[in-house]
Every structure is written in structure tokens, then in C-alpha cells.
Design an enzyme around this catalytic site. Structure first.
Site, PDB file in Angstrom:
ATOM      1  N   SER A 168      77.683  54.102  87.226  1.00  0.00           N
ATOM      2  CA  SER A 168      78.310  52.719  86.481  1.00  0.00           C
ATOM      3  C   SER A 168      79.391  53.315  85.500  1.00  0.00           C
ATOM      4  CB  SER A 168      77.188  52.213  85.771  1.00  0.00           C
ATOM      5  OG  SER A 168      77.810  51.221  84.856  1.00  0.00           O
ATOM      6  N   TYR A 205      69.222  52.228  80.947  1.00  0.00           N
ATOM      7  CA  TYR A 205      70.096  52.128  82.291  1.00  0.00           C
ATOM      8  C   TYR A 205      71.324  52.966  82.045  1.00  0.00           C
ATOM      9  CZ  TYR A 205      72.786  49.863  85.876  1.00  0.00           C
ATOM     10  OH  TYR A 205      73.554  49.720  87.144  1.00  0.00           O
ATOM     11  N   LYS A 209      72.660  56.135  84.770  1.00  0.00           N
ATOM     12  CA  LYS A 209      73.986  56.266  85.527  1.00  0.00           C
ATOM     13  C   LYS A 209      74.486  57.504  85.106  1.00  0.00           C
ATOM     14  CE  LYS A 209      72.614  53.664  87.518  1.00  0.00           C
ATOM     15  NZ  LYS A 209      72.601  53.514  88.905  1.00  0.00           N
TER      16      LYS A 209
END
Length: 351
Positions: A168, A205, A209
Site C-alpha cells: 500500500s 495496517y 504494508k
């Protein structure tokens, strides 16, 4: 590279390149996390390229069957198979890899798309914080266990096999805390209940990533240049998907309203996001060396975050790699053998 909020907005307003295409006849493609969102849309694109086999791996069998019907209905492709795997359970991952060893044959493209967002501290049955296990540890575990099949396929093919790990753009916006960078076992620290206070979980999160990018680069660093396997990280962009459903559900909140507005103004469709996965899987064949260890965004290779390129970033990359291998070796006795048989001690960093 640094990525500002303005840079993020500009990226999201950029016209998404058309989907890459390739001849996949005779090839086997495996998409993990394929029942909804960008994984489902990517699977449809693969199906239109008519591979010999397309395996969609899902956690929920009922939802997987719905996805299977949708893929076949929209693409008229009847070579799609549903396999079940739960990345929140190491035993499920190793069983999946064992099944692939028996029944899968050679593997040409592996797309590791499964991932979760979890704002609260939750442990898996294996005793790891859930986001850390699903997004990094289990993703790394399955990728490593399937390396023999990928390399075997690459040797028999005119093109190297590919591992695509969905990362990401959030990795640009996270720098690990000093305590984590200084730890000899940062994953253990990140997974501990003491560390996972609500403030730290807000960035979990993003951290996962970043770990994806570090793993891709560390693995590439350890593959011999002649090995017919390329490992690529990819940013699908901010898309309409079910990834953020945990934030969208529940009672009224200003965050929920802000997220809805952000989606309305900036989000791509899941199909547009899936095009990035497809490019990472089949694109850039005219310059394979550039793809190795690369980070794909907007249908091209982009420079990763400054932290990743820094000396302390490379030091953390090596520390994370060592700890990951130590953890996964305790999960599967095949990991040590794969590392010995297929990987080498790196003598230089990725530029």
C-alpha cells in the site's frame, strides 16, 4: 521518496492505465484473497487471459463459491478452482501448501492479496496479533512454501514466475518507533499486548504494508540473479472494497462520515485497483530486472519510501527477515530447507 497528502490526492485523481494483458495459456495462476474487491476483479482479468488453471484461494467457502460462479458467468472461463485457506491459522497455510505440492503442479503467478484491517488488539489461535499474522507472517509463509513450485515453473517457461504481494501507499507514511527499530525482535514487540495500545494499533495496517515492502526486497536480495522468479510489491491505490468495512459498520461517528466522503471523492473502483495487481503479475516483461524487488503503482515501478532506502531501513529489513524466518521455521520444517536450497546470503542491498 516522500508521499504527501497532496501527492496521494493527485495519484487518486490520475487516470488509471488500462489493464495489462498477456497470453497465459499453459500457465497456473493462484490468487489468495479472491472472493471480493480487487482480488475478485483481478481474478476475472486473469480468467479472460485463459490460463490452464486459475486457483482462487479464500477463507470462507460459501463466499468463495459465489465468487467462482461470478467469475465463470462474467468471463465464460471454466478453468477456475476454489481452494480454502485461512491466513489467521498457520496450520491452514501449511496444509494449503502441502495440498499444492500434491495437486497444484507448477505455479507461474502467485498473487498474495489477502489482508485485514483490525483496529483492536486481537490474537490469532497461533498467538500473534491478527493483522501482523495475516498481512505479514502468513503471507510470507505461503510465499516461501510455494517458491519450489514457482521456480520449477520458471525453469520450464520462457518467462520468470512472479510473486505479487499487495502492499500500500501507506508505507510512505509510517516510520517505525525508535523502540521497534532498536529491538532485535521487532515483530515480537509489535505483537505484544503491552505494545498494542489503541494509539499504536491505529498505525498497525500501515506497519504491515511496510513489512510487505521489506519482505519483497529482502527476498529479492536473497534470490540469485539467474533464478527465474521475480518478487514484486504493488500498491492497488485507495479503492472501494470491503477492506475498511470494520470502520464503515456500527454506530454513527465523525470518522465514518469522513471515510464516506473520502471514498466518494477519491476512491477508485475495485476493478481499477485490480489493474495494478495485473501489471505486477504480467507487466514489465521487457525489463524483468527492474521488476525484481520493485514497487508497482499506477502501472509503473515507483521508488519506495525514504525510510526503506535508508541505512536504518535496510538494517531493519535484515532484522525483520531474520526474525520472520526464525518464526516461520518453528511453524514449518520446510522453511529452513527452502532457505538453504533456493536462497543465498545477500552481498548487496537493492538500490
Amino acid at each position: 521518496m516522500k508521499k504527501s497528502v497532496l501527492g496521494f490526492v493527485i495519484d487518486q485523481w490520475t487516470v488509471v492505465p488500462p489493464v495489462e494483458t498477456a497470453d497465459l495459456s499453459g500457465k497456473t495462476v493462484l490468487v489468495v484473497g479472491a472472493n471480493v474487491g480487487i482480488g475478485l476483479e483481478a481474478s476475472k482479468h486473469f480468467a479472460r487471459m485463459r490460463p490452464a488453471r486459475l486457483i482462487i484461494a479464500c477463507r470462507n467457502e460459501a463466499k468463495g463459491k459465489v465468487a467462482l460462479v461470478e467469475i465463470e458467468r462474467e468471463t465464460k472461463y471454466n478453468g477456475c478452482e476454489l481452494w480454502i485457506v485461512d491466513l489467521a491459522n498457520f496450520a491452514s497455510v501449511t496444509a494449503f501448501a502441502d495440498k499444492f505440492e500434491r495437486e497444484g503442479g507448477d505455479l507461474h503467478i502467485l498473487v498474495m492479496n489477502a489482508g485485514i484491517v483490525q483496529p483492536d488488539y486481537q490474537l490469532t489461535t497461533d498467538g500473534w496479533e491478527s493483522v501482523l499474522q495475516v498481512n505479514h507472517l502468513a503471507t510470507s509463509l505461503l510465499s516461501l512454501l510455494l517458491i519450489p513450485r514457482l521456480i520449477a515453473a520458471g525453469k520450464m517457461s520462457s518467462t520468470p514466475s512472479r510473486i505479487v504481494i499487495v502492499s500500500s501507499g501507506f508505507h510512505y507514511w509510517i516510520t517505525p518507533a525508535e523502540e521497534v527499530k532498536a529491538s532485535s525482535k521487532p515483530l515480537g514487540m509489535l505483537s505484544s499486548q503491552e505494545w498494542c495500545i489503541p494509539e499504536h494499533m491505529q498505525s498497525r495496517y500501515h506497519e504491515s504494508k511496510l513489512l510487505n515492502v521489506l519482505f519483497v526486497r529482502a527476498l529479492t536480495d536473497r534470490l540469485q540473479s539467474v533464478t527465474p522468479l521475480s518478487v514484486v510489491a504493488v500498491n492497488p491505490g485507495f479503492c472501494h472494497s470491503q477492506l475498511l468495512r470494520v470502520w464503515s459498520e456500527g454506530t454513527f461517528s465523525f470518522f465514518k462520515i469522513a471515510l464516506a466522503i473520502k471514498k466518494r471523492l477519491l476512491a477508485w473502483t475495485a476493478e481499477q485497483g485490480s489493474r495494478q495487481l495485473i501489471f505486477a503479475a504480467v507487466g514489465g516483461r521487457d525489463n524483468e530486472e527492474t521488476m525484481k524487488g520493485g514497487y508497482v503503482s499506477l502501472g509503473r515501478i515507483e521508488e519506495v519510501a525514504d525510510f526503506v532506502l535508508s541505512d536504518e531501513g535496510h538494517k531493519m529489513q535484515d532484522t525483520i527477515w531474520k526474525e520472520t524466518i526464525d518464526i516461520l521455521t518453528s511453524v514449518s520444517d520446510k522453511i529452513g530447507q527452502i532457505v538453504r536450497d533456493y536462497l543465498v546470503v545477500p552481498d548487496s542491498s537493492i538500490n
